[in-house]
Design an enzyme around this catalytic site. Structure first.
Site, PDB file in Angstrom:
ATOM      1  N   GLY A 124       2.833   1.931  10.937  1.00 19.17           N
ATOM      2  CA  GLY A 124       3.784   3.035  10.809  1.00 19.17           C
ATOM      3  C   GLY A 124       4.476   3.379  12.114  1.00 19.17           C
ATOM      4  O   GLY A 124       5.108   4.421  12.243  1.00 19.17           O
ATOM      5  N   GLU A 156      -5.182  -5.224  10.383  1.00 23.56           N
ATOM      6  CA  GLU A 156      -4.138  -4.229  10.640  1.00 23.56           C
ATOM      7  C   GLU A 156      -4.417  -3.549  11.979  1.00 23.56           C
ATOM      8  O   GLU A 156      -5.204  -2.592  12.034  1.00 23.56           O
ATOM      9  CB  GLU A 156      -4.127  -3.174   9.524  1.00 23.56           C
ATOM     10  CG  GLU A 156      -3.801  -3.726   8.158  1.00 23.56           C
ATOM     11  CD  GLU A 156      -3.219  -2.638   7.250  1.00 23.56           C
ATOM     12  OE1 GLU A 156      -2.162  -2.877   6.673  1.00 23.56           O
ATOM     13  OE2 GLU A 156      -3.796  -1.547   7.142  1.00 23.56           O
ATOM     14  N   ASN A 197       0.875  -1.179   0.000  1.00 19.27           N
ATOM     15  CA  ASN A 197       0.000   0.000   0.000  1.00 19.27           C
ATOM     16  C   ASN A 197       0.911   1.226   0.000  1.00 19.27           C
ATOM     17  O   ASN A 197       1.520   1.544   1.016  1.00 19.27           O
ATOM     18  CB  ASN A 197      -0.889  -0.046   1.255  1.00 19.27           C
ATOM     19  CG  ASN A 197      -1.738   1.198   1.394  1.00 19.27           C
ATOM     20  OD1 ASN A 197      -1.806   2.028   0.478  1.00 19.27           O
ATOM     21  ND2 ASN A 197      -2.386   1.337   2.541  1.00 19.27           N
ATOM     22  N   LYS A 207       0.157   4.285  -0.233  1.00 20.81           N
ATOM     23  CA  LYS A 207      -0.443   5.463   0.423  1.00 20.81           C
ATOM     24  C   LYS A 207      -0.201   6.713  -0.439  1.00 20.81           C
ATOM     25  O   LYS A 207      -0.191   6.603  -1.658  1.00 20.81           O
ATOM     26  CB  LYS A 207       0.090   5.602   1.852  1.00 20.81           C
ATOM     27  CG  LYS A 207      -0.074   4.296   2.646  1.00 20.81           C
ATOM     28  CD  LYS A 207       0.154   4.421   4.116  1.00 20.81           C
ATOM     29  CE  LYS A 207      -0.042   3.064   4.789  1.00 20.81           C
ATOM     30  NZ  LYS A 207       0.071   3.104   6.235  1.00 20.81           N
ATOM     31  N   GLU A 223      -6.559   4.516   8.004  1.00 14.50           N
ATOM     32  CA  GLU A 223      -6.375   5.947   7.720  1.00 14.50           C
ATOM     33  C   GLU A 223      -7.639   6.524   7.072  1.00 14.50           C
ATOM     34  O   GLU A 223      -7.995   7.679   7.309  1.00 14.50           O
ATOM     35  CB  GLU A 223      -5.139   6.138   6.830  1.00 14.50           C
ATOM     36  CG  GLU A 223      -3.862   5.905   7.643  1.00 14.50           C
ATOM     37  CD  GLU A 223      -2.710   5.308   6.863  1.00 14.50           C
ATOM     38  OE1 GLU A 223      -2.697   5.398   5.627  1.00 14.50           O
ATOM     39  OE2 GLU A 223      -1.811   4.724   7.509  1.00 14.50           O
ATOM     40  N   HIS A 245      -9.238   0.963   5.050  1.00 16.34           N
ATOM     41  CA  HIS A 245      -7.956   1.189   5.728  1.00 16.34           C
ATOM     42  C   HIS A 245      -8.175   2.110   6.931  1.00 16.34           C
ATOM     43  O   HIS A 245      -8.992   3.029   6.886  1.00 16.34           O
ATOM     44  CB  HIS A 245      -6.938   1.796   4.758  1.00 16.34           C
ATOM     45  CG  HIS A 245      -5.553   1.748   5.318  1.00 16.34           C
ATOM     46  ND1 HIS A 245      -5.100   2.668   6.240  1.00 16.34           N
ATOM     47  CD2 HIS A 245      -4.549   0.861   5.153  1.00 16.34           C
ATOM     48  CE1 HIS A 245      -3.870   2.349   6.596  1.00 16.34           C
ATOM     49  NE2 HIS A 245      -3.511   1.260   5.961  1.00 16.34           N
ATOM     50  N   SER A 290       3.786  -2.571  10.294  1.00 19.33           N
ATOM     51  CA  SER A 290       5.239  -2.627  10.513  1.00 19.33           C
ATOM     52  C   SER A 290       5.866  -3.966  10.119  1.00 19.33           C
ATOM     53  O   SER A 290       6.793  -4.431  10.772  1.00 19.33           O
ATOM     54  CB  SER A 290       5.592  -2.262  11.960  1.00 19.33           C
ATOM     55  OG  SER A 290       5.178  -0.932  12.229  1.00 19.33           O
TER      56      SER A 290
HETATM   57  P1  13P Z   1       3.365   0.056   7.742  1.00 19.12           P
HETATM   58  O1  13P Z   1       3.847  -1.210   7.097  1.00 19.12           O
HETATM   59  O2  13P Z   1       4.124   1.265   7.281  1.00 19.12           O
HETATM   60  O3  13P Z   1       3.236  -0.070   9.222  1.00 19.12           O
HETATM   61  O4  13P Z   1       1.855   0.290   7.179  1.00 19.12           O
HETATM   62  C1  13P Z   1       0.957  -0.737   7.223  1.00 19.12           C
HETATM   63  C2  13P Z   1      -0.227  -0.322   6.442  1.00 19.12           C
HETATM   64  O5  13P Z   1      -0.940   0.589   6.829  1.00 19.12           O
HETATM   65  C3  13P Z   1      -0.509  -1.012   5.181  1.00 19.12           C
HETATM   66  O6  13P Z   1      -1.779  -0.696   4.706  1.00 19.12           O
END
Ligand code: 13P
Length: 249
Positions: free
Chosen positions: A172, A166, A9, A11, A96, A94, A212
């Site tokens: 992150g 997740e 992803n 982003k 976010e 997601h 992560s």
């Molecule tokens: P990270 O791997 O940067 O923690 O992000 C995970 C994520 O949100 C994938 O959609």
């Protein structure tokens, strides 16, 4: 039998030039496993990405879409616009999108319906926040996210659903769920689906872990029986790291 999938992803990272360069680097890496590779660049780069991966073992996914067929929704993208350029997979739900764009499970249920109507595959994301885990409420939260957004689906719809657990506290942050925590939740999810839809649906749905995941922890996480792959953020932006994760199965 369910598939192993590693999805990147991206982003809101990578402009057009950088998107093409990263894809070129990914294509140049050696894949040593039969894992399906998915990449999700930003909307403006989807068509170029589709063109670049044609004939390769890489699927391009969108990071979001609108639930309506079309109309006066300034700034939004319809499912038919994605399928028309060859994008057949979409990430929905997601954390976010839930946190910053106020997406609820009810809204996500209608996005899922629209995606399925257009014969798209959905990577459906969900997961608890830190406060939920601290209160030992994480199984409840996950159960309700799945019930409210997905359990209206028919049994046959599940062929088009990929789940991505997740935990928000691991995204992150550098903090990963331990392989045992991931397995425990994935097993809970599969048992829940088995209760509602039967063991055939439960055994065939791929459940990805996200939060992560890095080259140095992927192998241990992917070794767990109910973890069928990963949804990768930061580490998907470097071709060598991403392929090391793909090759971790
Ligand atoms: P990270 O791997 O940067 O923690 O992000 C995970 C994520 O949100 C994938 O959609």
């Amino acid at each position: 039998m369910r598939k192993n999938i590693v999805a990147g992803n991206w982003k809101m990272h990578k402009n057009h030039t950088e998107t093409l360069a990263l894809l070129e680097d990914i294509i140049a890496q050696k894949q040593e496993t039969a894992t399906e590779i998915v990449v999700a660049p930003t909307f403006v780069n989807l068509k170029a990405a589709v063109d670049q991966v044609t004939g390769k073992n890489i699927t391009v996914a969108a990071q979001n879409m609108h639930q309506a067929e079309g109309g006066a929704f300034t700034g939004e993208i319809a499912a038919s616009m994605l399928t028309d350029i060859g994008v057949q997979t979409v990430i929905l739900g997601h954390s976010e999108r839930r946190a910053y764009f106020h997406e609820t499970d009810a809204l996500l249920a209608s996005k899922v319906d629209t995606a399925l109507k257009h014969e798209m595959r959905v990577i459906f994301c969900f997961g608890e926040e830190l406060k939920d885990r601290q209160k030992n409420n994480h199984f409840n939260i996950v159960e309700y996210q799945l019930r409210d957004a997905l359990f209206h689906l028919k049994k046959e719809d599940w062929k088009s659903i990929i789940l991505a657990y997740e935990p928000v506290w691991a995204i992150g942050t550098g903090e990963t769920a331990s392989p045992e925590q991931a397995q425990e939740m994935h097993q809970f999810i599969r048992e829940l689906i088995a209760k509602v839809y039967g063991t055939e649906v439960a055994d065939n749905v791929s459940i990805l872990y996200g939060g992560s995941v890095k080259p140095d922890n992927a192998k241990e996480i992917f070794s767990k029986p109910d973890v069928d792959g990963g949804l990768i953020g930061g580490a998907s932006l470097k071709a060598a790291d991403f392929l090391a994760i793909v090759n971790a199965f």
